[in-house]
Motif scaffolding. Structure first.
Motif, PDB file in Angstrom:
ATOM      1  N   UNK A  43      44.687  46.719  46.849  1.00 40.61           N
ATOM      2  CA  UNK A  43      43.998  47.120  45.626  1.00 40.61           C
ATOM      3  C   UNK A  43      43.775  48.617  45.555  1.00 40.61           C
ATOM      4  N   UNK A  44      43.088  49.155  46.538  1.00 34.74           N
ATOM      5  CA  UNK A  44      42.829  50.589  46.542  1.00 34.74           C
ATOM      6  C   UNK A  44      44.018  51.381  47.073  1.00 34.74           C
ATOM      7  N   UNK A  59      45.255  43.610  39.662  1.00 38.35           N
ATOM      8  CA  UNK A  59      45.115  42.465  38.758  1.00 38.35           C
ATOM      9  C   UNK A  59      46.165  41.400  39.058  1.00 38.35           C
ATOM     10  N   UNK A  60      47.344  41.841  39.480  1.00 38.53           N
ATOM     11  CA  UNK A  60      48.424  40.896  39.783  1.00 38.53           C
ATOM     12  C   UNK A  60      48.139  40.123  41.065  1.00 38.53           C
ATOM     13  N   UNK A  61      47.590  40.814  42.066  1.00 32.61           N
ATOM     14  CA  UNK A  61      47.497  40.198  43.389  1.00 32.61           C
ATOM     15  C   UNK A  61      46.255  39.325  43.575  1.00 32.61           C
ATOM     16  N   UNK A  62      45.193  39.560  42.811  1.00 28.10           N
ATOM     17  CA  UNK A  62      43.965  38.776  43.003  1.00 28.10           C
ATOM     18  C   UNK A  62      44.202  37.273  42.811  1.00 28.10           C
ATOM     19  N   UNK A  63      44.905  36.834  41.762  1.00 27.86           N
ATOM     20  CA  UNK A  63      45.179  35.398  41.665  1.00 27.86           C
ATOM     21  C   UNK A  63      45.979  34.867  42.852  1.00 27.86           C
ATOM     22  N   UNK A 123      35.736  35.800  46.888  1.00 25.70           N
ATOM     23  CA  UNK A 123      36.854  36.671  46.515  1.00 25.70           C
ATOM     24  C   UNK A 123      36.713  37.156  45.084  1.00 25.70           C
ATOM     25  N   UNK A 124      36.296  36.278  44.180  1.00 26.24           N
ATOM     26  CA  UNK A 124      36.113  36.668  42.779  1.00 26.24           C
ATOM     27  C   UNK A 124      35.094  37.797  42.676  1.00 26.24           C
ATOM     28  N   UNK A 132      38.989  44.649  39.513  1.00 31.99           N
ATOM     29  CA  UNK A 132      40.036  43.764  39.005  1.00 31.99           C
ATOM     30  C   UNK A 132      39.623  43.182  37.655  1.00 31.99           C
ATOM     31  N   UNK A 133      40.616  42.826  36.843  1.00 30.72           N
ATOM     32  CA  UNK A 133      40.370  42.234  35.529  1.00 30.72           C
ATOM     33  C   UNK A 133      41.148  40.922  35.426  1.00 30.72           C
ATOM     34  N   UNK A 134      40.431  39.843  35.220  1.00 33.98           N
ATOM     35  CA  UNK A 134      41.073  38.554  34.979  1.00 33.98           C
ATOM     36  C   UNK A 134      40.067  37.631  34.304  1.00 33.98           C
TER      37      UNK A 134
END
Length: 249
Positions: A43-44, A59-63, A123-124, A132-134
């Protein structure tokens, strides 16, 4: 009869909840370590300099991290059943107890799902703190639950079939580890050669990653992937029930 079956399931689940409640603080703290490392590194570190599908790599990797983490936690939460069956012989208490046989399967899986969801909620919260944005929707939560169910059932089957701790470790090495890296968690499966991609897209974690990523970005969930996860969950339940009932004979 249905009320009795529910009570049987609740009894098995409640026993696991009591154990978890006594260790809840340690459980939460231990589950923060790996997500923190992933978020810091991807992320960072890497995520800020890469754009994927119109958004940041974070944003892609969090899910994908959610899918990966819920898989590992749900599977590993069931593995103590293996020790109960092979080493402690305490599983025999359930075998002779006057309860509905499937209550043990459902109760243990439900307890593993709870652990998976607690870990996912951590994690959320961390992901939101990292920027992150989701979108969190009921369907997003349903996919997470289905993923936890599927891998808890796989863990239960392994606990019923495998005879040694070494072999349980091999399940992680030969099944969970390859899925962790190949099933769309860190990159799109479209980057893989077609024969490999077709094989990978038959696995449940691929569909979980796709669903969480699509729903989280505000897209419409692919119904085929939902159906695949539901079939895995149903098949895992039927197979787990059959494996446990065989022990009672």
């Amino acid at each position: 009869m249905r009320n009795q079956n529910f009570y049987d399931v609740w009894t098995v689940f409640w026993r696991d909840w009591i154990v978890l409640r006594k260790r809840l603080t340690k459980f939460i703290l231990s589950r923060m370590v790996a997500p923190m490392l992933y978020l810091v590194a991807f992320g960072w570190g890497l995520g800020r300099s890469i754009e994927v599908q119109g958004g940041t790599y974070l944003d892609f990797i969090v899910p994908g991290i959610l899918a990966l983490n819920s898989m590992n936690i749900s599977f590993n939460s069931i593995t103590p059943v293996h020790a109960e069956r092979v080493y402690h012989k305490s599983l025999e208490e359930y075998l002779i107890a006057p309860i509905w046989p499937d209550a043990f399967v459902i109760g243990k899986v439900a307890a593993a799902v709870l652990r998976g969801l607690i870990s996912s909620s951590i994690i959320v919260l961390l992901a939101l703190a990292f920027g992150a944005h989701f979108a969190m929707t009921p369907l997003f939560l349903l996919v997470l639950v289905l993923n936890c169910v599927v891998f808890a059932e796989i863990g239960f089957l392994a606990a019923m079939k495998i005879s040694t701790f070494e072999e349980m470790g091999q399940v992680n090495t030969y099944i969970l580890l390859p899925m962790s890296f190949l099933c769309g968690t860190f990159f799109s499966t479209h980057a893989l050669p077609d024969p490999v991609r077709y094989a990978i897209e038959c696995l449940p974690l691929t569909h979980t990653s796709l669903l969480l990523r699509t729903i989280g970005s505000g897209g419409e969930a692919p119904l085929a992937s939902l159906a695949v996860l539901a079939l895995y969950a149903l098949g895992g339940y039927l197979w787990s029930s059959r494996a446990f009932r065989r022990l009672t004979k």
